[in-house]
Motif scaffolding. Structure first.
Motif, PDB file in Angstrom:
ATOM      1  N   GLY A   1       0.810  -1.210   0.000  1.00 38.42           N
ATOM      2  CA  GLY A   1       0.000   0.000   0.000  1.00 38.42           C
ATOM      3  C   GLY A   1       0.849   1.268   0.000  1.00 38.42           C
ATOM      4  O   GLY A   1       2.077   1.221   0.172  1.00 38.42           O
ATOM      5  N   VAL A   2       0.170   2.395  -0.177  1.00 39.95           N
ATOM      6  CA  VAL A   2       0.857   3.688  -0.139  1.00 39.95           C
ATOM      7  C   VAL A   2       1.326   3.974   1.292  1.00 39.95           C
ATOM      8  O   VAL A   2       2.306   4.675   1.517  1.00 39.95           O
ATOM      9  CB  VAL A   2      -0.062   4.812  -0.681  1.00 39.95           C
ATOM     10  N   GLY A   3       0.620   3.393   2.259  1.00 39.02           N
ATOM     11  CA  GLY A   3       1.044   3.546   3.657  1.00 39.02           C
ATOM     12  C   GLY A   3       2.510   3.158   3.824  1.00 39.02           C
ATOM     13  O   GLY A   3       3.297   3.888   4.443  1.00 39.02           O
TER      14      GLY A   3
ATOM     15  N   TRP B   1      -3.720  13.785   5.114  1.00 43.03           N
ATOM     16  CA  TRP B   1      -3.769  12.425   5.644  1.00 43.03           C
ATOM     17  C   TRP B   1      -2.613  12.324   6.653  1.00 43.03           C
ATOM     18  O   TRP B   1      -1.459  12.573   6.309  1.00 43.03           O
ATOM     19  CB  TRP B   1      -3.577  11.436   4.489  1.00 43.03           C
TER      20      TRP B   1
ATOM     21  N   ASP C   1       1.788  11.728  -3.730  1.00 45.96           N
ATOM     22  CA  ASP C   1       0.828  10.674  -3.384  1.00 45.96           C
ATOM     23  C   ASP C   1      -0.355  10.792  -4.346  1.00 45.96           C
ATOM     24  O   ASP C   1      -1.150  11.718  -4.260  1.00 45.96           O
ATOM     25  CB  ASP C   1       0.389  10.882  -1.923  1.00 45.96           C
TER      26      ASP C   1
ATOM     27  N   ILE D   1      -2.752   8.380  -4.967  1.00 46.19           N
ATOM     28  CA  ILE D   1      -3.617   7.214  -4.752  1.00 46.19           C
ATOM     29  C   ILE D   1      -5.038   7.408  -5.287  1.00 46.19           C
ATOM     30  O   ILE D   1      -5.712   6.446  -5.625  1.00 46.19           O
ATOM     31  CB  ILE D   1      -3.623   6.806  -3.262  1.00 46.19           C
TER      32      ILE D   1
ATOM     33  N   TYR E   1     -14.298  12.583  -1.161  1.00 45.24           N
ATOM     34  CA  TYR E   1     -14.535  13.351   0.066  1.00 45.24           C
ATOM     35  C   TYR E   1     -15.140  14.716  -0.243  1.00 45.24           C
ATOM     36  O   TYR E   1     -14.838  15.313  -1.268  1.00 45.24           O
ATOM     37  CB  TYR E   1     -13.213  13.575   0.803  1.00 45.24           C
TER      38      TYR E   1
HETATM   39  N1  PMP Z   1      -2.643   8.233   0.897  1.00 42.61           N
HETATM   40  C1  PMP Z   1      -3.765   8.926   1.123  1.00 42.61           C
HETATM   41  C2  PMP Z   1      -3.820  10.353   0.741  1.00 42.61           C
HETATM   42  C3  PMP Z   1      -4.870   8.296   1.711  1.00 42.61           C
HETATM   43  O1  PMP Z   1      -5.986   9.004   1.933  1.00 42.61           O
HETATM   44  C4  PMP Z   1      -4.790   6.926   2.081  1.00 42.61           C
HETATM   45  C5  PMP Z   1      -5.921   6.194   2.749  1.00 42.61           C
HETATM   46  N2  PMP Z   1      -6.798   6.883   3.495  1.00 42.61           N
HETATM   47  C6  PMP Z   1      -3.601   6.253   1.825  1.00 42.61           C
HETATM   48  C7  PMP Z   1      -2.561   6.926   1.226  1.00 42.61           C
HETATM   49  C8  PMP Z   1      -3.446   4.804   2.210  1.00 42.61           C
HETATM   50  O2  PMP Z   1      -3.339   3.994   1.116  1.00 42.61           O
HETATM   51  P1  PMP Z   1      -3.038   2.434   1.183  1.00 42.61           P
HETATM   52  O3  PMP Z   1      -4.307   1.726   1.466  1.00 42.61           O
HETATM   53  O4  PMP Z   1      -2.510   2.158  -0.200  1.00 42.61           O
HETATM   54  O5  PMP Z   1      -1.997   2.217   2.235  1.00 42.61           O
END
Ligand code: PMP
Length: 391
Positions: A99-101, A125, A203, A205, A323
């Protein structure tokens, strides 16, 4: 009991989670709560993607992959970025992440030293605040203001830049405002990043969730920007795959080599069969994505109109993500009070803007990643609740 680490103690629970847990508790007690607080699509993952994961498991793809990700997925991501985003990447310039996390975490961990500064949006975020803090890196916030259509103010950005500034984070389409930064803003940001020799973490996403003919532009596609940009993207939002935990970082090889050194000691690799499904998502799921985008747009249009017809509140038309950032300033209450009030009186769960940083005070965030029918019901309940509040 053992002592906890100071580092961990500084990490707060997210304000979004707090609201979600309260809403879930009420629901368990039998109350009919409408969930507009969560940033999670309500659609099932497209069937073609699920099928690819089943088939991968059946083929016995159950082992570790390369730390970098499978060659097939890295190639598919590079091809996607070249074709859709206009930035030519080779597979070696891609790292598959959880994930981006994880991409966020690895970018901060790999490139910033304690005491250095990273410019991050406000509201934002919150990972972009707390991950730097975890590494003793200073997040320096720049404001996204409604009166500026939530576009980045270059003068403010310039005034916040010091000799310690090493990285700039941008998020477009953005959470929590739903704003797409204009091409003009991106061009100014590119000049700014080059002038101050900054690494840009972009980012993206929500890239496919754009409405009304608006186009997403990757900052890495602007002249001289690929060299200094780490583009973070993933499958969670656009393909409705939040639980699959799949994302990627795209950047020149030197960056990827830094990121993978963090990644290897935390995650080893993304799940093998999830990566196989990711290839199919990129190659075959675009029609499914477009159906979801159309439905989000329908919900957005309804909700924004309904909100702007309510007494005492207003919102801009967001161009992306899922959002709506609602201005509640005239109610004379904090965003936490308004979110609590709505949950108690209308049984509608939202997130106080203050959960996204100081600039979020005076706003609540609504997610329209819930069904059209529930949104219609939520708007009717909110209208009544605000009327009572004013009375
Ligand atoms: N970046 C942003 C701006 C988000 O809002 C979110 C999720 N709320 C994420 C990353 C998380 O992404 P992922 O599920 O790929 O970890």
């Amino acid at each position: 009991m053992f002592d906890t680490s100071k580092r961990m103690e500084a990490l707060p629970f997210s304000g979004i989670r707090v609201m979600m847990e309260r809403a879930n508790r009420m629901q368990k007690e039998g109350q009919d709560v409408i969930h507009m607080e969560i940033g999670r699509p309500d659609f099932d993952t497209p069937e073609v993607i699920k099928k690819a994961a089943y088939e991968s498991l059946e083929k016995g793809h159950v082992f570790y992959t390369s730390n970098y990700g499978t060659p097939e997925l890295r190639a598919a991501i590079a091809e996607k970025l070249t074709k859709e985003n206009g930035v030519a990447y080779a597979p070696e310039e891609i790292l598959v992440t959880i994930g981006v996390g994880e991409g966020t975490y690895a970018s901060i961990a790999a490139f910033l030293n304690p005491g250095e500064e990273v410019l991050v949006p406000n509201p934002v975020w919150l990972n972009y605040i707390h991950v730097p803090e975890f590494f003793d890196v200073k997040p320096v916030t720049y404001s996204l203001k409604e009166e500026n259509d939530y576009q980045i103010d270059m003068d403010e950005l310039e005034s916040k830049t010091t000799s310690k500034t090493k990285m700039l984070v941008i998020n477009s389409p953005g959470n929590p405002t739903g704003t797409v930064q204009s091409l003009e803003t991106l061009q100014k940001l590119a000049d700014f990043a080059k002038k101050h020799d900054l690494i840009v973490v972009s980012d993206e996403i929500y890239e496919k969730l754009v409405y009304g003919g608006v186009r997403h532009v990757s900052i890495a596609s602007l002249p001289g920007m690929k060299e200094r940009t780490i583009t973070l993207n993933g499958f969670s939002k656009c393909y409705s795959m939040t639980g699959w935990r799949l994302g990627y970082a795209a950047a020149p090889v030197e960056f990827i080599q830094g990121l993978v050194r963090v990644h290897q000691y935390v995650n080893t690799c993304a799940s093998s069969f999830v990566q196989d499904a990711g290839v199919v998502a990129l190659k075959e799921a675009e029609p499914d994505v477009q159906i979801m985008v159309k439905e989000y747009e329908r919900r957005r249009d309804y909700a924004v109109k309904a909100l702007n017809e309510m007494d005492g509140i207003s919102c801009k038309m967001p161009e992306g993500a899922f959002y709506i950032f609602v201005n509640i300033k005239s109610l004379g209450k904090t965003s936490a009070e308004v979110a609590d009030y709505l949950l108690d009186h209308a049984k509608v769960a939202t997130v106080p803007g203050s959960a996204f940083g100081t600039e979020g005070e005076g706003y609540i965030r609504l997610s329209y990643a819930c069904s059209y029918e529930r949104i219609v019901e939520a708007m009717a309940r909110m209208k009544e609740a605000f009327k009572e509040l004013k009375a």
